[in-house]
Design a protein around this motif. Structure first.
Motif, PDB file in Angstrom:
ATOM      1  N   GLN A 232       0.820  -1.207   0.000  1.00 56.10           N
ATOM      2  CA  GLN A 232       0.000   0.000   0.000  1.00 56.10           C
ATOM      3  C   GLN A 232       0.858   1.264   0.000  1.00 56.10           C
ATOM      4  O   GLN A 232       1.940   1.290   0.577  1.00 56.10           O
ATOM      5  N   MET A 233       0.336   2.307  -0.666  1.00 54.24           N
ATOM      6  CA  MET A 233       0.954   3.640  -0.586  1.00 54.24           C
ATOM      7  C   MET A 233      -0.106   4.579  -0.001  1.00 54.24           C
ATOM      8  O   MET A 233      -1.284   4.443  -0.313  1.00 54.24           O
ATOM      9  N   LEU A 234       0.348   5.525   0.832  1.00 54.61           N
ATOM     10  CA  LEU A 234      -0.575   6.438   1.505  1.00 54.61           C
ATOM     11  C   LEU A 234      -0.159   7.877   1.221  1.00 54.61           C
ATOM     12  O   LEU A 234       1.020   8.218   1.337  1.00 54.61           O
ATOM     13  N   PHE A 235      -1.116   8.738   0.828  1.00 49.92           N
ATOM     14  CA  PHE A 235      -0.828  10.169   0.684  1.00 49.92           C
ATOM     15  C   PHE A 235      -0.929  10.816   2.066  1.00 49.92           C
ATOM     16  O   PHE A 235      -1.853  10.509   2.820  1.00 49.92           O
ATOM     17  N   THR A 236       0.039  11.684   2.393  1.00 49.62           N
ATOM     18  CA  THR A 236       0.029  12.361   3.697  1.00 49.62           C
ATOM     19  C   THR A 236       0.082  13.886   3.476  1.00 49.62           C
ATOM     20  O   THR A 236       0.213  14.329   2.328  1.00 49.62           O
ATOM     21  N   HIS A 237       0.030  14.637   4.568  1.00 48.43           N
ATOM     22  CA  HIS A 237       0.114  16.099   4.444  1.00 48.43           C
ATOM     23  C   HIS A 237       1.513  16.542   4.024  1.00 48.43           C
ATOM     24  O   HIS A 237       1.703  17.634   3.522  1.00 48.43           O
ATOM     25  N   ARG A 238       2.517  15.696   4.265  1.00 46.21           N
ATOM     26  CA  ARG A 238       3.888  16.087   3.918  1.00 46.21           C
ATOM     27  C   ARG A 238       4.396  15.409   2.645  1.00 46.21           C
ATOM     28  O   ARG A 238       5.402  15.789   2.098  1.00 46.21           O
ATOM     29  N   GLY A 239       3.693  14.353   2.193  1.00 42.79           N
ATOM     30  CA  GLY A 239       4.154  13.649   0.994  1.00 42.79           C
ATOM     31  C   GLY A 239       3.529  12.275   0.877  1.00 42.79           C
ATOM     32  O   GLY A 239       2.310  12.137   0.801  1.00 42.79           O
ATOM     33  N   LEU A 240       4.393  11.251   0.910  1.00 45.72           N
ATOM     34  CA  LEU A 240       3.920   9.886   0.685  1.00 45.72           C
ATOM     35  C   LEU A 240       4.437   8.952   1.772  1.00 45.72           C
ATOM     36  O   LEU A 240       5.579   9.078   2.210  1.00 45.72           O
ATOM     37  N   SER A 241       3.585   8.022   2.182  1.00 46.38           N
ATOM     38  CA  SER A 241       4.006   7.042   3.169  1.00 46.38           C
ATOM     39  C   SER A 241       3.339   5.698   2.831  1.00 46.38           C
ATOM     40  O   SER A 241       3.010   5.445   1.682  1.00 46.38           O
ATOM     41  N   GLY A 242       3.141   4.860   3.846  1.00 47.54           N
ATOM     42  CA  GLY A 242       2.588   3.520   3.607  1.00 47.54           C
ATOM     43  C   GLY A 242       3.711   2.529   3.371  1.00 47.54           C
ATOM     44  O   GLY A 242       4.841   2.926   3.029  1.00 47.54           O
ATOM     45  N   PRO A 243       3.437   1.231   3.561  1.00 43.17           N
ATOM     46  CA  PRO A 243       4.495   0.222   3.502  1.00 43.17           C
ATOM     47  C   PRO A 243       5.326   0.236   2.216  1.00 43.17           C
ATOM     48  O   PRO A 243       6.554   0.108   2.285  1.00 43.17           O
ATOM     49  N   ALA A 244       4.693   0.458   1.045  1.00 36.65           N
ATOM     50  CA  ALA A 244       5.463   0.419  -0.211  1.00 36.65           C
ATOM     51  C   ALA A 244       6.504   1.530  -0.223  1.00 36.65           C
ATOM     52  O   ALA A 244       7.649   1.341  -0.658  1.00 36.65           O
ATOM     53  N   VAL A 245       6.109   2.708   0.278  1.00 32.97           N
ATOM     54  CA  VAL A 245       7.012   3.867   0.282  1.00 32.97           C
ATOM     55  C   VAL A 245       8.114   3.678   1.326  1.00 32.97           C
ATOM     56  O   VAL A 245       9.293   3.934   1.067  1.00 32.97           O
ATOM     57  N   LEU A 246       7.740   3.204   2.522  1.00 34.98           N
ATOM     58  CA  LEU A 246       8.755   2.988   3.566  1.00 34.98           C
ATOM     59  C   LEU A 246       9.807   1.993   3.056  1.00 34.98           C
ATOM     60  O   LEU A 246      11.014   2.220   3.201  1.00 34.98           O
ATOM     61  N   GLN A 247       9.330   0.913   2.445  1.00 34.25           N
ATOM     62  CA  GLN A 247      10.275  -0.109   1.951  1.00 34.25           C
ATOM     63  C   GLN A 247      11.231   0.471   0.907  1.00 34.25           C
ATOM     64  O   GLN A 247      12.442   0.281   0.974  1.00 34.25           O
ATOM     65  N   VAL A 248      10.664   1.204  -0.063  1.00 37.25           N
ATOM     66  CA  VAL A 248      11.507   1.666  -1.175  1.00 37.25           C
ATOM     67  C   VAL A 248      12.433   2.798  -0.716  1.00 37.25           C
ATOM     68  O   VAL A 248      13.485   3.032  -1.312  1.00 37.25           O
ATOM     69  N   SER A 249      12.078   3.468   0.420  1.00 38.83           N
ATOM     70  CA  SER A 249      12.932   4.554   0.921  1.00 38.83           C
ATOM     71  C   SER A 249      14.330   4.044   1.288  1.00 38.83           C
ATOM     72  O   SER A 249      15.290   4.808   1.269  1.00 38.83           O
ATOM     73  N   SER A 250      14.431   2.753   1.616  1.00 38.70           N
ATOM     74  CA  SER A 250      15.748   2.204   1.975  1.00 38.70           C
ATOM     75  C   SER A 250      16.674   2.128   0.756  1.00 38.70           C
ATOM     76  O   SER A 250      17.882   1.957   0.901  1.00 38.70           O
ATOM     77  N   HIS A 251      16.108   2.242  -0.455  1.00 34.93           N
ATOM     78  CA  HIS A 251      16.922   2.193  -1.685  1.00 34.93           C
ATOM     79  C   HIS A 251      17.154   3.569  -2.271  1.00 34.93           C
ATOM     80  O   HIS A 251      17.916   3.725  -3.204  1.00 34.93           O
ATOM     81  N   TRP A 252      16.431   4.568  -1.764  1.00 37.80           N
ATOM     82  CA  TRP A 252      16.408   5.888  -2.384  1.00 37.80           C
ATOM     83  C   TRP A 252      17.579   6.758  -1.938  1.00 37.80           C
ATOM     84  O   TRP A 252      17.981   6.722  -0.783  1.00 37.80           O
ATOM     85  N   ARG A 253      18.107   7.522  -2.873  1.00 43.95           N
ATOM     86  CA  ARG A 253      19.136   8.528  -2.562  1.00 43.95           C
ATOM     87  C   ARG A 253      18.631   9.879  -3.053  1.00 43.95           C
ATOM     88  O   ARG A 253      17.909   9.945  -4.053  1.00 43.95           O
ATOM     89  N   GLU A 254      19.058  10.928  -2.368  1.00 43.12           N
ATOM     90  CA  GLU A 254      18.675  12.307  -2.695  1.00 43.12           C
ATOM     91  C   GLU A 254      18.668  12.543  -4.219  1.00 43.12           C
ATOM     92  O   GLU A 254      19.656  12.229  -4.891  1.00 43.12           O
ATOM     93  N   GLY A 255      17.573  13.081  -4.743  1.00 45.52           N
ATOM     94  CA  GLY A 255      17.499  13.455  -6.163  1.00 45.52           C
ATOM     95  C   GLY A 255      17.039  12.340  -7.081  1.00 45.52           C
ATOM     96  O   GLY A 255      16.770  12.583  -8.257  1.00 45.52           O
ATOM     97  N   GLU A 256      16.957  11.117  -6.573  1.00 47.95           N
ATOM     98  CA  GLU A 256      16.576   9.999  -7.452  1.00 47.95           C
ATOM     99  C   GLU A 256      15.066   9.947  -7.685  1.00 47.95           C
ATOM    100  O   GLU A 256      14.274  10.405  -6.864  1.00 47.95           O
ATOM    101  N   GLU A 257      14.728   9.311  -8.816  1.00 46.28           N
ATOM    102  CA  GLU A 257      13.325   9.163  -9.211  1.00 46.28           C
ATOM    103  C   GLU A 257      12.775   7.851  -8.644  1.00 46.28           C
ATOM    104  O   GLU A 257      13.492   6.859  -8.588  1.00 46.28           O
TER     105      GLU A 257
END
Ligand code: FDA
Length: 402
Positions: free
Chosen positions: A235-260
């Motif tokens: 799941q992905m969740l829209f928040t007041h600051r951006g995006l959250s939810g399990p799919a987003v939390l998981q993929v954040s571990s792979h993300w680096r500043e500026g990446e798509e």
């Protein structure tokens, strides 16, 4: 009661553990059961604060499918030995021994039926049986090697020990007592630190983007989120600051500043084929009402606006338009402005480099009697109970020998 905050500390113990979190308490119980005298010190006002707040208050204490593939580390093999010797099945047996009711939510994630406190109580009960003492509100000012062991100076007096176990966790949620003290001890004894970064953390978005999606906070949908080598269908969740939810939390571990980051908004289905089929079945239906079979009205409106697609009867779209639309919605790209950082991150990537640590015992190879367990090490799990399983396994590994 073995969790005492005021009384005098013993002058000497066999095993001194800094940090009364998941890994420290597991290590204390294991070492105490071997007959070692054990003292656990924590600067917080109570033990296991992260356990208490975990899993939305119901602690996702392990995962049925735990394997080394669920962890990030500079050395991906490091976690294998400890995870094999104290597995998810061992912790489940302990949970059952204490009569704690639990359930599998999804993807092998095991949660308490009642409260996370059940897990803290389990650990304290195990420490009590093992005669391991736990002291809270104890500030540690200095650690030094002395007399073939260690001497630790604290706000409650000094303690000497043969084995010193560092179980101070990562940097996430400083308001819960997280500090970088474990890294400082590691550096003091010449160990390297793999650069740390907030992980399992929500994405933030630019102000302009947030204005465009101002009606969406609270809306969620199933997606596949992909960044680099990480791809997660949850799941992905829209928040007041951006995006959250399990799919987003998981993929954040792979993300680096500026990446798509790429999102498939309709995972497991060829959206273009599906739209072509719907056009054949209901040519007069409007695009927005057909898409409302997949997503809430608000989300449909938002996606159509963002992709600059006018809603009209399906019969007015030709094949290439529907194919293009399907392709875009299954390959939806955005560049987050950042993450919410350690303030809300569940874990810390990086930490004490495992290169200098024994994968069997968690003892430092260059400093006899010094151990590191849990999240302070450069071993970070996926979302889903893996981080606690690492805390149990590494704490147990050190507790068997320290
Ligand atoms: P942990 O952080 O548990 O314990 C470290 C202890 O050291 C703390 O008690 C702290 O006070 C103490 N300490 C720190 N610095 C000190 C100092 N200078 N002096 C003395 N004491 C010091 N994982 C999972 O598998 N399932 C889940 O459901 C969740 N949910 C979750 C929710 C939230 C909101 C967060 C923040 C995290 C999770 N996690 C999780 C991750 C999990 O909580 C984490 O990986 C483990 O608690 C790590 O265990 P440790 O024992 O290594 O550190």
């Amino acid at each position: 009661m073995n969790e005492v905050s005021k009384s005098q500390l013993p002058e000497r113990v066999d095993v001194l553990i800094i940090g009364a979190g998941a890994a420290g308490l597991m290590c204390a119980a294991t070492a105490g059961q071997r007959g070692r005298s054990v003292l656990v010190l924590d600067h917080a006002n109570k033990v296991g604060k992260k356990i208490l707040m975990s899993g939305g208050g119901r602690c996702n204490f392990t995962n049925l499918y735990t394997s080394a593939e669920n962890f990030y580390s500079r050395n991906p093999h490091f976690c294998k030995s400890a995870l094999a010797r104290y597995s998810q099945w061992d912790f489940i047996a302990l949970v059952e021994k204490h009569g704690i009711p639990y359930n599998e939510k999804t993807l092998g994630q095991l949660f308490c039926n009642n409260k996370s406190k059940d897990i803290v109580d389990l650990l304290l009960a195990e420490c009590r049986t093992a005669k391991a003492q736990v002291r809270t509100r104890c500030t540690i000012s200095r650690v030094k090697a002395a007399g073939g062991g260690y001497r630790v100076e604290t706000s409650m007096g000094a303690v000497s020990c043969e084995s010193l176990v560092v179980a101070t966790g990562g940097l996430s949620i400083p308001t819960m007592g997280a500090t970088g003290f474990g890294y400082e001890i590691a550096s003091q004894f010449g160990l390297d630190i793999v650069p740390t970064r907030a992980a399992l953390v929500p994405f933030t978005q630019h102000k302009r983007q947030l204005e465009r999606q101002s009606s969406l906070p609270g809306a969620s949908l199933e997606v596949t989120a992909t960044c680099g080598k990480g791809s997660f269908h949850e799941q992905m969740l829209f928040t007041h600051r951006g995006l959250s939810g399990p799919a987003v939390l998981q993929v954040s571990s792979h993300w680096r500043e500026g990446e798509e980051v790429t999102f498939d908004l309709s995972p497991g289905r060829d959206l273009a084929d599906w739209l072509l089929q719907r056009r054949q079945q209901n040519p007069d239906s409007h695009l927005h009402s057909v898409l409302a079979e997949l997503w809430s009205k608000k989300l449909v409106q938002f996606f159509l606006l963002r992709e600059k697609i006018d809603s009209r009867p399906l019969k007015q779209f030709d094949n290439s338009e529907l194919r293009d639309m399907g392709g875009r919605l299954q390959n939806w790209k955005l560049v987050p402005s950042g993450t919410e950082g350690y303030r809300t991150a569940e874990v810390t990537l990086g930490g004490v480099d495992t290169e200098q640590i024994s994968s069997r015992t968690m003892e430092c190879k260059t400093q006899a009697g010094l151990y590191f367990v849990g999240e302070v090490l450069d071993v970070t799990g996926w979302l889903g109970g893996f981080n606690f399983q690492w805390a149990w396994a590494s704490g147990h590994a050190a507790g068997e020998v320290a």
